[in-house]
Enzyme design. Sequence first.
Site, PDB file in Angstrom:
ATOM      1  N   LYS A 180     103.018  61.707 -33.227  1.00  0.00           N
ATOM      2  CA  LYS A 180     101.683  62.081 -32.757  1.00  0.00           C
ATOM      3  C   LYS A 180     101.577  61.951 -31.243  1.00  0.00           C
ATOM      4  O   LYS A 180     100.868  62.721 -30.606  1.00  0.00           O
ATOM      5  CB  LYS A 180     100.628  61.208 -33.441  1.00  0.00           C
ATOM      6  CG  LYS A 180     100.322  61.679 -34.848  1.00  0.00           C
ATOM      7  CD  LYS A 180      99.089  60.990 -35.398  1.00  0.00           C
ATOM      8  CE  LYS A 180      99.483  59.760 -36.165  1.00  0.00           C
ATOM      9  NZ  LYS A 180      98.370  59.148 -36.905  1.00  0.00           N
ATOM     10  N   GLU A 225      95.931  56.893 -39.524  1.00  0.00           N
ATOM     11  CA  GLU A 225      95.214  56.335 -38.394  1.00  0.00           C
ATOM     12  C   GLU A 225      94.575  57.519 -37.662  1.00  0.00           C
ATOM     13  O   GLU A 225      95.282  58.469 -37.315  1.00  0.00           O
ATOM     14  CB  GLU A 225      96.190  55.589 -37.459  1.00  0.00           C
ATOM     15  CG  GLU A 225      95.437  54.885 -36.367  1.00  0.00           C
ATOM     16  CD  GLU A 225      96.332  54.189 -35.343  1.00  0.00           C
ATOM     17  OE1 GLU A 225      97.552  54.081 -35.576  1.00  0.00           O
ATOM     18  OE2 GLU A 225      95.773  53.769 -34.315  1.00  0.00           O
ATOM     19  N   ARG A 277     110.737  59.222 -43.926  1.00  0.00           N
ATOM     20  CA  ARG A 277     109.766  60.160 -43.383  1.00  0.00           C
ATOM     21  C   ARG A 277     110.400  61.534 -43.222  1.00  0.00           C
ATOM     22  O   ARG A 277     111.617  61.655 -43.132  1.00  0.00           O
ATOM     23  CB  ARG A 277     109.168  59.678 -42.064  1.00  0.00           C
ATOM     24  CG  ARG A 277     110.149  59.464 -40.939  1.00  0.00           C
ATOM     25  CD  ARG A 277     109.581  58.572 -39.867  1.00  0.00           C
ATOM     26  NE  ARG A 277     108.460  59.176 -39.184  1.00  0.00           N
ATOM     27  CZ  ARG A 277     107.245  58.613 -39.080  1.00  0.00           C
ATOM     28  NH1 ARG A 277     107.018  57.448 -39.611  1.00  0.00           N
ATOM     29  NH2 ARG A 277     106.287  59.200 -38.412  1.00  0.00           N
TER      30      ARG A 277
HETATM   31  P1  ATP Z   1     103.143  58.404 -35.677  1.00  0.00           P
HETATM   32  O1  ATP Z   1     104.260  57.431 -35.900  1.00  0.00           O
HETATM   33  O2  ATP Z   1     103.561  59.736 -35.204  1.00  0.00           O
HETATM   34  O3  ATP Z   1     101.986  57.823 -34.885  1.00  0.00           O
HETATM   35  P2  ATP Z   1     102.098  57.523 -38.114  1.00  0.00           P
HETATM   36  O4  ATP Z   1     103.127  57.344 -39.154  1.00  0.00           O
HETATM   37  O5  ATP Z   1     101.675  56.270 -37.396  1.00  0.00           O
HETATM   38  O6  ATP Z   1     102.537  58.658 -37.131  1.00  0.00           O
HETATM   39  P3  ATP Z   1      99.724  57.528 -39.672  1.00  0.00           P
HETATM   40  O7  ATP Z   1      98.414  58.150 -39.393  1.00  0.00           O
HETATM   41  O8  ATP Z   1      99.820  56.053 -39.646  1.00  0.00           O
HETATM   42  O9  ATP Z   1     100.788  58.183 -38.699  1.00  0.00           O
HETATM   43  O10 ATP Z   1     100.300  58.087 -41.053  1.00  0.00           O
HETATM   44  C1  ATP Z   1      99.567  58.123 -42.236  1.00  0.00           C
HETATM   45  C2  ATP Z   1     100.521  58.148 -43.386  1.00  0.00           C
HETATM   46  O11 ATP Z   1     101.390  59.274 -43.290  1.00  0.00           O
HETATM   47  C3  ATP Z   1     101.400  56.913 -43.407  1.00  0.00           C
HETATM   48  O12 ATP Z   1     101.448  56.435 -44.731  1.00  0.00           O
HETATM   49  C4  ATP Z   1     102.735  57.403 -42.941  1.00  0.00           C
HETATM   50  O13 ATP Z   1     103.743  56.683 -43.547  1.00  0.00           O
HETATM   51  C5  ATP Z   1     102.731  58.868 -43.390  1.00  0.00           C
HETATM   52  N1  ATP Z   1     103.572  59.672 -42.501  1.00  0.00           N
HETATM   53  C6  ATP Z   1     103.465  59.809 -41.175  1.00  0.00           C
HETATM   54  N2  ATP Z   1     104.445  60.578 -40.673  1.00  0.00           N
HETATM   55  C7  ATP Z   1     105.190  60.974 -41.726  1.00  0.00           C
HETATM   56  C8  ATP Z   1     106.368  61.774 -41.889  1.00  0.00           C
HETATM   57  N3  ATP Z   1     106.969  62.347 -40.834  1.00  0.00           N
HETATM   58  N4  ATP Z   1     106.857  61.951 -43.136  1.00  0.00           N
HETATM   59  C9  ATP Z   1     106.257  61.384 -44.188  1.00  0.00           C
HETATM   60  N5  ATP Z   1     105.169  60.619 -44.102  1.00  0.00           N
HETATM   61  C10 ATP Z   1     104.633  60.399 -42.907  1.00  0.00           C
HETATM   62 MG    MG Z   2     101.050  54.597 -38.505  1.00  0.00          MG
END
Ligand code: ATP
Ligand code: MG
Length: 569
Positions: free
Chosen positions: A280, A45, A270
């Site tokens: 984020k 995102e 994760r």
């Molecule tokens: P946040 O929860 O901090 O907003 P997010 O997971 O919503 O982060 P996205 O931009 O949706 O962030 O993530 C893109 C991809 O990266 C998704 O498939 C998510 O599962 C993966 N991802 C995000 N954070 C991690 C992590 N700490 N470890 C492994 N994969 C991750």
């Molecule tokens: Mg997300």
Amino acid sequence: MLIMEEPKLPEEKALRSLNFIEEIIEEDIRNGVNEGRVHTRFPPEPNGYLHIGHAKSICLNFGLAKKYNGMTNLRFDDTNPVKEDVEYVDSIMEDVKWLGFDWEDRLYYASDYFEQLYEYAVTLIRKERAYVCDMSAEEISETRGTPTRPGKESPYRNRTVGENIDLFARMRNGEFPDGTRVLRARIDMASPNMHMRDPVLYRILHAHHHRTGDQWCIYPMYDFAHGQSDSIERITHSICTLEFEVHRPLYDWFIREIGIYPPRQIEFARLNMTYTVMSKRKLLELVQQGFVSGWDDPRMPTICGLRRRGFTPESIRNFAETIGVAKRDNIIDVSLLEFCIREDLNRRANRLMAILDPVKVVIDNYPEELTEELESVNNPEDESRGKRKMPFSKTLFIERDDFMEDPPNKFFRLAPGREVRLKAAYIIRCESVVKEPETGRITEIHCTYDPMTRSGMPDSNRKVKGTLHWVSAKHAVGVEVRLYDRLFVKENPDDIEEGKTYKDYLNPDSLKVITAMVEPAVKNAQVSEKYQFERTGYFSVDKDSTAQNLIFNRVVPLKDSWVKTEKVK
Ligand code: ATP
Ligand code: MG
């Protein structure tokens, strides 16, 4: 008749056993699911910069496709116009490329599917699987119930198809203000899975979107966009993090009810890392509230921060490979990441001698005006890197803590009456010290040298216990060095004690700026080049450097010497 070749598994390159995702994929290939096709995607995102956790997901998705001769899409899940921005889109593309991955011509945006998603919603309405609800966000939340208590059905749940179609169209046409109506799925208000209790599919939001502009004033929820976007792209394996496991029944419900291609969702744990926050929201807060200098502050776990700090793509990919994938949440020691970068830079970084905390050494028996050019190896791991010349003269700098006036027995560095070797130069012996009368602080160490001990001379192989790095004082170049320590003092800064926030665990000493004295070869250093400063650590030339004003970021010390104490404010 078309005879399909039996899909083949690529030969195992690595010796390690398959991880559980690879097992699933190989099982699917064997069973001819999707004709053996493997198609993954990385779906960020664009509401922030990518971090090391995303790097793990990127390496996993692109890595699997590579291993199974498949493809990987880059898709921006840009369904929330309020928090998203092109700045983030651009940085994400830059970071994925820098990590060494290529989505070729497969760059997609969920916003490109808004029309299609709208049609899917209409399909659900026609099947009486969705309805327009006039309750406010608060009312919807209040009537959802709890995991143990069923929710209450909305009074609008039994609107006719015609009425729903009309209202949904009028929502789209901008007839209603924000928050007055939503489109909800019509599933089961008593489901033990809260996500199945008539979740919201669309909300009214008169907001400008970074791609679709003002074309839309209703936006799909992430849950209504994500799985269908995967389906539209015919993703075979939708790999996501564990928190989406409970969303999977909902995603499957959408796919089934709409009647479209079903991707297979697989969840993994994760990445969490010690001394690091990864959300984020928190990273944005650190930037906005000035706790760090920006998203690319070298203390940040962001990809751009790690890049600026001096991490290489190889070290991050190697880290991702080493930690593997797990089905349960865990927390990885940040020192593993540091190990990976040390291992990589040991091979690729040239050596330089740099004194971080200088004290003067005067060689009493060395000729006043003489400068010798002594040769030193650029990288002992790689002979092809050659040698460089280092000037040696009567007055040198060594590290202050390489000298002790009254040392314990085990101290093999310089002390009164003791000998050490100056690396690539002579053996010297300490004769006396000069101190500041008021403070007792040592200002000069007086030594004699043995001219027979340099390379090519008869006693060049004479052994002494300690070898020190040094620079010639009048040839040394002063450079700014930024010494980083961990950003948090607590191993798990997300584990918050009562009355505190994660910000209470910020390390007040995470950045220390000093001037180091470096041998003159440093003048050739280019932005983002990496060096090993002998005996101290790995350093990378910061992007704000100029020829007149070199700035070095410490990537990592040579050995793990970070603060380990949990000092809490
Ligand atoms: P946040 O929860 O901090 O907003 P997010 O997971 O919503 O982060 P996205 O931009 O949706 O962030 O993530 C893109 C991809 O990266 C998704 O498939 C998510 O599962 C993966 N991802 C995000 N954070 C991690 C992590 N700490 N470890 C492994 N994969 C991750
Ligand atoms: Mg997300």
